[in-house]
Design an enzyme around this catalytic site. Sequence first.
Site, PDB file in Angstrom:
ATOM      1  N   LYS A 115      -2.669  40.654  -4.365  1.00  0.00           N
ATOM      2  CA  LYS A 115      -3.658  41.439  -3.616  1.00  0.00           C
ATOM      3  C   LYS A 115      -3.082  42.768  -3.187  1.00  0.00           C
ATOM      4  O   LYS A 115      -3.808  43.761  -3.102  1.00  0.00           O
ATOM      5  CB  LYS A 115      -4.178  40.656  -2.405  1.00  0.00           C
ATOM      6  CG  LYS A 115      -5.053  39.501  -2.822  1.00  0.00           C
ATOM      7  CD  LYS A 115      -6.242  39.283  -1.909  1.00  0.00           C
ATOM      8  CE  LYS A 115      -7.201  38.284  -2.546  1.00  0.00           C
ATOM      9  NZ  LYS A 115      -8.178  37.717  -1.639  1.00  0.00           N
ATOM     10  N   LYS A 197      -9.529  32.253 -15.497  1.00  0.00           N
ATOM     11  CA  LYS A 197     -10.492  31.405 -14.779  1.00  0.00           C
ATOM     12  C   LYS A 197     -11.771  32.184 -14.468  1.00  0.00           C
ATOM     13  O   LYS A 197     -11.735  33.419 -14.348  1.00  0.00           O
ATOM     14  CB  LYS A 197      -9.873  30.811 -13.517  1.00  0.00           C
ATOM     15  CG  LYS A 197      -9.822  31.701 -12.320  1.00  0.00           C
ATOM     16  CD  LYS A 197      -9.553  30.889 -11.042  1.00  0.00           C
ATOM     17  CE  LYS A 197      -9.773  31.790  -9.835  1.00  0.00           C
ATOM     18  NZ  LYS A 197      -9.881  31.107  -8.581  1.00  0.00           N
ATOM     19  N   LYS A 200     -15.371  35.209  -9.229  1.00  0.00           N
ATOM     20  CA  LYS A 200     -16.477  36.030  -8.747  1.00  0.00           C
ATOM     21  C   LYS A 200     -16.132  37.511  -8.752  1.00  0.00           C
ATOM     22  O   LYS A 200     -17.029  38.341  -8.668  1.00  0.00           O
ATOM     23  CB  LYS A 200     -16.970  35.554  -7.381  1.00  0.00           C
ATOM     24  CG  LYS A 200     -15.953  35.350  -6.286  1.00  0.00           C
ATOM     25  CD  LYS A 200     -16.697  34.903  -5.022  1.00  0.00           C
ATOM     26  CE  LYS A 200     -16.001  33.852  -4.210  1.00  0.00           C
ATOM     27  NZ  LYS A 200     -14.829  34.307  -3.466  1.00  0.00           N
TER      28      LYS A 200
HETATM   29  P1  ATP Z   1     -11.953  35.777  -6.343  1.00  0.00           P
HETATM   30  O1  ATP Z   1     -12.450  36.130  -7.704  1.00  0.00           O
HETATM   31  O2  ATP Z   1     -12.482  36.686  -5.266  1.00  0.00           O
HETATM   32  O3  ATP Z   1     -10.476  35.508  -6.285  1.00  0.00           O
HETATM   33  P2  ATP Z   1     -12.722  33.063  -6.715  1.00  0.00           P
HETATM   34  O4  ATP Z   1     -14.001  32.978  -7.487  1.00  0.00           O
HETATM   35  O5  ATP Z   1     -11.470  32.803  -7.440  1.00  0.00           O
HETATM   36  O6  ATP Z   1     -12.654  34.423  -5.957  1.00  0.00           O
HETATM   37  P3  ATP Z   1     -12.095  31.766  -4.179  1.00  0.00           P
HETATM   38  O7  ATP Z   1     -12.844  32.362  -3.039  1.00  0.00           O
HETATM   39  O8  ATP Z   1     -10.663  32.086  -4.354  1.00  0.00           O
HETATM   40  O9  ATP Z   1     -12.906  32.055  -5.534  1.00  0.00           O
HETATM   41  O10 ATP Z   1     -12.234  30.197  -4.139  1.00  0.00           O
HETATM   42  C1  ATP Z   1     -13.202  29.438  -3.493  1.00  0.00           C
HETATM   43  C2  ATP Z   1     -13.067  28.012  -3.977  1.00  0.00           C
HETATM   44  O11 ATP Z   1     -13.557  27.870  -5.302  1.00  0.00           O
HETATM   45  C3  ATP Z   1     -11.610  27.528  -4.012  1.00  0.00           C
HETATM   46  O12 ATP Z   1     -11.557  26.185  -3.584  1.00  0.00           O
HETATM   47  C4  ATP Z   1     -11.258  27.653  -5.472  1.00  0.00           C
HETATM   48  O13 ATP Z   1     -10.218  26.788  -5.852  1.00  0.00           O
HETATM   49  C5  ATP Z   1     -12.577  27.315  -6.153  1.00  0.00           C
HETATM   50  N1  ATP Z   1     -12.672  27.975  -7.457  1.00  0.00           N
HETATM   51  C6  ATP Z   1     -12.745  29.315  -7.669  1.00  0.00           C
HETATM   52  N2  ATP Z   1     -12.843  29.594  -8.977  1.00  0.00           N
HETATM   53  C7  ATP Z   1     -12.833  28.408  -9.623  1.00  0.00           C
HETATM   54  C8  ATP Z   1     -12.906  28.029 -11.012  1.00  0.00           C
HETATM   55  N3  ATP Z   1     -13.020  28.927 -11.956  1.00  0.00           N
HETATM   56  N4  ATP Z   1     -12.876  26.716 -11.319  1.00  0.00           N
HETATM   57  C9  ATP Z   1     -12.777  25.789 -10.355  1.00  0.00           C
HETATM   58  N5  ATP Z   1     -12.698  26.073  -9.037  1.00  0.00           N
HETATM   59  C10 ATP Z   1     -12.726  27.355  -8.656  1.00  0.00           C
END
Ligand code: ATP
Length: 334
Positions: A115, A197, A200
Site C-alpha cells: 500500500k 485474484k 474490487k
Molecule cells: P482490494 O482490491 O481493495 O484489496 P479485495 O477485493 O481484495 O479488496 P478485501 O477488502 O481485502 O477485498 O477483502 C474482504 C474479504 O473478502 C476478505 O475476507 C478477503 O479475504 C475476501 N476476498 C477478497 N477477494 C477475494 C477473492 N478473490 N476470493 C476469495 N475471497 C476474497
Amino acid sequence: MLGENKVLFSGMQSTGNLTLGNYLGALKNWVKLSDEYMCFYSVVDMHSITVRQDPADLRQRARNLLTLYIAAGLDPEKNCLYYQSHVSGHAELAWILNCFTYMGELNRMTQFKDKSSKHADNINAGLFTYPVLMAADILLYQSDVVPVGKDQLQHLELARDIAQRMNGIYGDIFTVPEPYIGKVGAKIMSLQDPAKKMSKSDENPNASIYLMDDPDTIMRKFKRAVTDSEGCVAYNDEQAGIHNLIDIYSACTGKSAEEVVKEFDGKGYGDFKMAVGESVVGVLKPLQDEYKRLQGDKAYIDKIIKENADKAQYYSNKTLRKVQKKIGFPVRPN
Ligand code: ATP
Ligand code: LTN
C-alpha cells in the site's frame, strides 16, 4: 469466549464495489458460521481512512455494506453487525496495543509495503499501524476465530503475537485467536487473468463480477472470461481459467469439482460458461432483490445500527476495562 459462547470476529472495508470473490470467499462463509459462533461482523470504516476518502462517499458506502451484510443472510438479531467507528473501544485498545508492538514487526507487513508503494504521496502513520487496529478489533471481543483471506494471515499472526506477549506480562487478558480459512471459494481469480485474484480495485471491469451487476452483464463477462485452447472442462493447475470457473460453479451450486467435470464431459467451453453465468445470476439475483428492499427501509436499518452498536459497545467495554485495570490505569470511581 464471552460467557458460554465461542466468539468470531471479522470485518470488511467499504471501499470499492464488492465482488463475487468477496461474497464467495467471505460473506457466504460468514452466514454459515453464524450458526456456530457468537459473531461480530464489523464495517471497518476506521481502517478505510488510511487512504484518502471522500466523506459523503465513505458514509454512503459504509451503509451500503452494512445493508449488504443483512441482505446476504446475516441475521442482525443473532449477529452483531455494526460500524467500527461507533464503538470507541477499538481506538482505545489500539492505542494500548501500539505500545506493545514493535516497529520491526510492522515493518515486515507485506500489505504495508504494497500500500505504501501504491500511495507514495500519503504514507501516513495509520497505514503503518493498520495491523494494530485490526488486532484491537479482534482482541476486544475475546475472539476465538477469525475468518480471513490468505492475504490477512500475516496480520492475524501479529494479533496472536501481541495477545501472547501481553498475556505473558499480565496474566490471561486475551483469548488467542485462530484463523479460519474456508475451503470452497477461498480464492476466486480474475476472469481476465486467472493468475491474479478477483479484486474490487481491479481497473478492468471485465475482470470482476460485482455483486450488483445485472444478469446481462454477468453473462457477458463470463462469455469473455479467459480460458485456454485445451477445449475440455478439466480441473488442473495448467487450465487456470477453467479451474477458476469450476470453483465458482462449485461454490454457487454446492457440487464438487469432480461432479462438475463429469457434468460437462464432452461439452464445449461455451456451454460451460453459460452454466457458470446462470449459476452466479441464480445466487446474486435474490441477494440484489433483498438489498434493494432493505435500502428502502431506512427506519429498520437505523434501528439495527443503533442496537448493534450498543451491543458491541457493551461487550467491548468488558475487555477494555479489564485491560485498563491490568496495565495500571486508575479505576473509575462509581
Ligand atoms: P482490494 O482490491 O481493495 O484489496 P479485495 O477485493 O481484495 O479488496 P478485501 O477488502 O481485502 O477485498 O477483502 C474482504 C474479504 O473478502 C476478505 O475476507 C478477503 O479475504 C475476501 N476476498 C477478497 N477477494 C477475494 C477473492 N478473490 N476470493 C476469495 N475471497 C476474497
Ligand atoms: N484488514 C481486513 C479487514 C479487517 C479485518 C479486521 C478482518 C479489519 N479488521 C479484523 C478480520 C478481523 C481486510 O482488509 N480484509
